[in-house]
Design an enzyme around this catalytic site. Structure first.
Site, PDB file in Angstrom:
ATOM      1  N   GLY A  11     -23.680   5.207  -2.398  1.00  0.00           N
ATOM      2  CA  GLY A  11     -24.638   6.208  -2.858  1.00  0.00           C
ATOM      3  C   GLY A  11     -23.990   7.285  -3.696  1.00  0.00           C
ATOM      4  O   GLY A  11     -24.652   8.221  -4.155  1.00  0.00           O
TER       5      GLY A  11
ATOM      6  N   LEU B  31     -21.748   1.036  -3.388  1.00  0.00           N
ATOM      7  CA  LEU B  31     -22.768   0.955  -2.341  1.00  0.00           C
ATOM      8  C   LEU B  31     -22.679   2.113  -1.351  1.00  0.00           C
ATOM      9  O   LEU B  31     -23.224   2.043  -0.256  1.00  0.00           O
ATOM     10  CB  LEU B  31     -22.649  -0.387  -1.611  1.00  0.00           C
ATOM     11  CG  LEU B  31     -23.051  -1.598  -2.462  1.00  0.00           C
ATOM     12  CD1 LEU B  31     -22.572  -2.897  -1.832  1.00  0.00           C
ATOM     13  CD2 LEU B  31     -24.562  -1.620  -2.668  1.00  0.00           C
TER      14      LEU B  31
ATOM     15  N   TYR C 192       0.836  -1.191   0.000  1.00  0.00           N
ATOM     16  CA  TYR C 192       0.000   0.000   0.000  1.00  0.00           C
ATOM     17  C   TYR C 192       0.880   1.253   0.000  1.00  0.00           C
ATOM     18  O   TYR C 192       1.599   1.519   0.969  1.00  0.00           O
ATOM     19  CB  TYR C 192      -0.930   0.036   1.212  1.00  0.00           C
ATOM     20  CG  TYR C 192      -1.976  -1.062   1.250  1.00  0.00           C
ATOM     21  CD1 TYR C 192      -2.298  -1.786   0.098  1.00  0.00           C
ATOM     22  CD2 TYR C 192      -2.637  -1.383   2.419  1.00  0.00           C
ATOM     23  CE1 TYR C 192      -3.250  -2.792   0.128  1.00  0.00           C
ATOM     24  CE2 TYR C 192      -3.601  -2.377   2.457  1.00  0.00           C
ATOM     25  CZ  TYR C 192      -3.896  -3.083   1.311  1.00  0.00           C
ATOM     26  OH  TYR C 192      -4.855  -4.080   1.355  1.00  0.00           O
TER      27      TYR C 192
ATOM     28  N   LEU D  54     -18.320  -1.971   0.426  1.00  0.00           N
ATOM     29  CA  LEU D  54     -19.059  -0.973  -0.350  1.00  0.00           C
ATOM     30  C   LEU D  54     -18.820  -1.144  -1.848  1.00  0.00           C
ATOM     31  O   LEU D  54     -19.207  -0.288  -2.648  1.00  0.00           O
ATOM     32  CB  LEU D  54     -18.673   0.444   0.081  1.00  0.00           C
ATOM     33  CG  LEU D  54     -18.949   0.790   1.554  1.00  0.00           C
ATOM     34  CD1 LEU D  54     -18.556   2.239   1.843  1.00  0.00           C
ATOM     35  CD2 LEU D  54     -20.405   0.548   1.911  1.00  0.00           C
TER      36      LEU D  54
ATOM     37  N   GLY E 249     -17.217   1.653  -3.695  1.00  0.00           N
ATOM     38  CA  GLY E 249     -17.968   2.914  -3.716  1.00  0.00           C
ATOM     39  C   GLY E 249     -19.352   2.794  -4.319  1.00  0.00           C
ATOM     40  O   GLY E 249     -20.191   3.685  -4.150  1.00  0.00           O
TER      41      GLY E 249
ATOM     42  N   SER F 218     -13.806  -4.612   0.917  1.00  0.00           N
ATOM     43  CA  SER F 218     -14.638  -3.959  -0.093  1.00  0.00           C
ATOM     44  C   SER F 218     -16.132  -4.166   0.145  1.00  0.00           C
ATOM     45  O   SER F 218     -16.872  -4.508  -0.772  1.00  0.00           O
ATOM     46  CB  SER F 218     -14.258  -4.425  -1.504  1.00  0.00           C
ATOM     47  OG  SER F 218     -14.740  -3.533  -2.489  1.00  0.00           O
TER      48      SER F 218
END
Length: 348
Positions: free
Chosen positions: A223, A221, A55, A216, A219, A214
């Site tokens: 919104g 999920l 990372y 979401l 991204g 992950s």
């Protein structure tokens, strides 16, 4: 916050694990701001941090080290990972020889480098970031067992391994007298549910923990991506345009599903983010869900989602939208090392 036992390690971890992938040049370049985000998560009761040597080429580990000074280290279950070439990153098609993979040579060096960057004498959970078909499983388990016996790591796990390799590693550990993988870290969300078919049942069968990433779906999920707002041109949408192409038929289905899920979240009186995160914690095999905020705003929008238990009728409604054990997009299926390169499918 109700803490959970990580597999059979005896270590108690929070239902949310703070993922540090977005700290550093890949995400939040401001070290002080990243440290503030980490401190806010710790103050909220999160005691589990997950990073990796790859990372931001080690910068994420260095930021985490800054955040854990002043006596905070002893209160944190600290996890990191190795496998990819650190400087070149995970997507280099021609990684340098002997500077990646799951060999004794590379893991030994990678662990020492992570210990130095993290500024700690031990790593609570050391994970193999991806499978390596070029290295014998016993070779990998052997060096990881040695690191446990040396006190450099407390336990170890795998990340994004298919069920058959999880089983193989458990079998090799038993037959060869090695320490064993204590947990698996797979992707999991309402839109990516393939692990419900075999990975999560396998993890449960062996008494392993599951730390899912992950939740979401990058991204989708959150919104942030909706038909009414149109496609975005910054952030991940700029770096990974294909993944967020509104013209893609699978992405069009995601856009339709988001509207249905927002309606379900409204029924529960919660945000779409909280619905998605709460869903990821509902499976009995899941120990902890990784949240990966880049900013304080991102973190604040996610804190508290672990306090929700979704009613059965909401879970049933989600199952009707996305069938259990399936993915919305087939491109987000299992990350198989055997299928990743055509040379392994069609040897010449």
């Amino acid at each position: 916050m109700r803490y959970r036992t990580l597999g059979r390690t005896g270590m108690q971890v929070s239902p949310f694990c703070l993922g540090a992938m977005m700290f550093g040049r890949f995400g939040n370049r401001d070290h002080d701001d990243s440290v503030r985000v980490i401190h806010r998560a710790l103050d909220a009761g999160i005691n589990f941090i997950d990073t990796a040597d790859v990372y931001s080429a080690g910068e994420s580990e260095e930021i985490v080290a800054k955040a854990l000074t002043g006596g905070r280290r002893d209160n944190v279950i600290l996890a990191t990972k190795c496998h990819f070439p650190v400087e070149q990153g995970p997507f280099d098609p021609n990684p340098p020889p002997n500077k990646h993979g799951n060999s004794r040579r590379w893991i030994t060096k990678a662990c020492d480098d992570s210990l130095r960057r993290l500024g700690t004498d031990w790593i609570d959970l050391y994970q193999i970031h991806r499978p390596d078909p070029a290295t014998d499983t016993d070779e990998t388990l052997g060096v990881l067992s040695d690191l446990v016996h040396q006190g450099k790591i407390r336990s170890f796990g795998s990340s994004t391994f298919p069920a058959e390799l999880i089983v193989e590693a458990q079998w090799v550990a038993e037959r060869r007298g090695r320490e064993r993988f204590q947990c698996e870290q797979p992707p999991y969300s309402i839109f990516v549910r393939w692990i419900e078919r075999d990975v999560l049942p396998t993890v449960a069968q062996f008494g392993m923990g599951a730390i899912v990433w992950s939740p979401l779906n990058g991204g989708w999920l959150s919104g942030m991506y909706r038909k009414e707002t149109g496609p975005r041109t910054e952030g991940r949408a700029a770096r990974m345009a294909g993944r967020f192409d509104f013209n893609d038929p699978y992405n069009q289905r995601k856009l339709d599903l988001v509207e249905e899920l927002i309606r379900l979240a409204d029924e529960c009186g919660i945000s779409l983010v909280h619905l998605a995160l709460a869903f990821s914690l509902e499976h009995p095999a899941v120990t902890s869900t990784i949240i990966g905020p880049r900013t304080m705003e991102h973190l604040e929008s996610q804190l508290g989602a672990d306090e929700h238990r979704l009613p059965s009728e909401i879970l049933d409604a989600i199952d009707k939208l996305v069938e259990p054990g399936t993915n919305v997009s087939p491109t987000e299926s299992i990350w198989s090392a055997s299928l990743g390169r055509s040379s392994r499918r069609r040897p010449r």
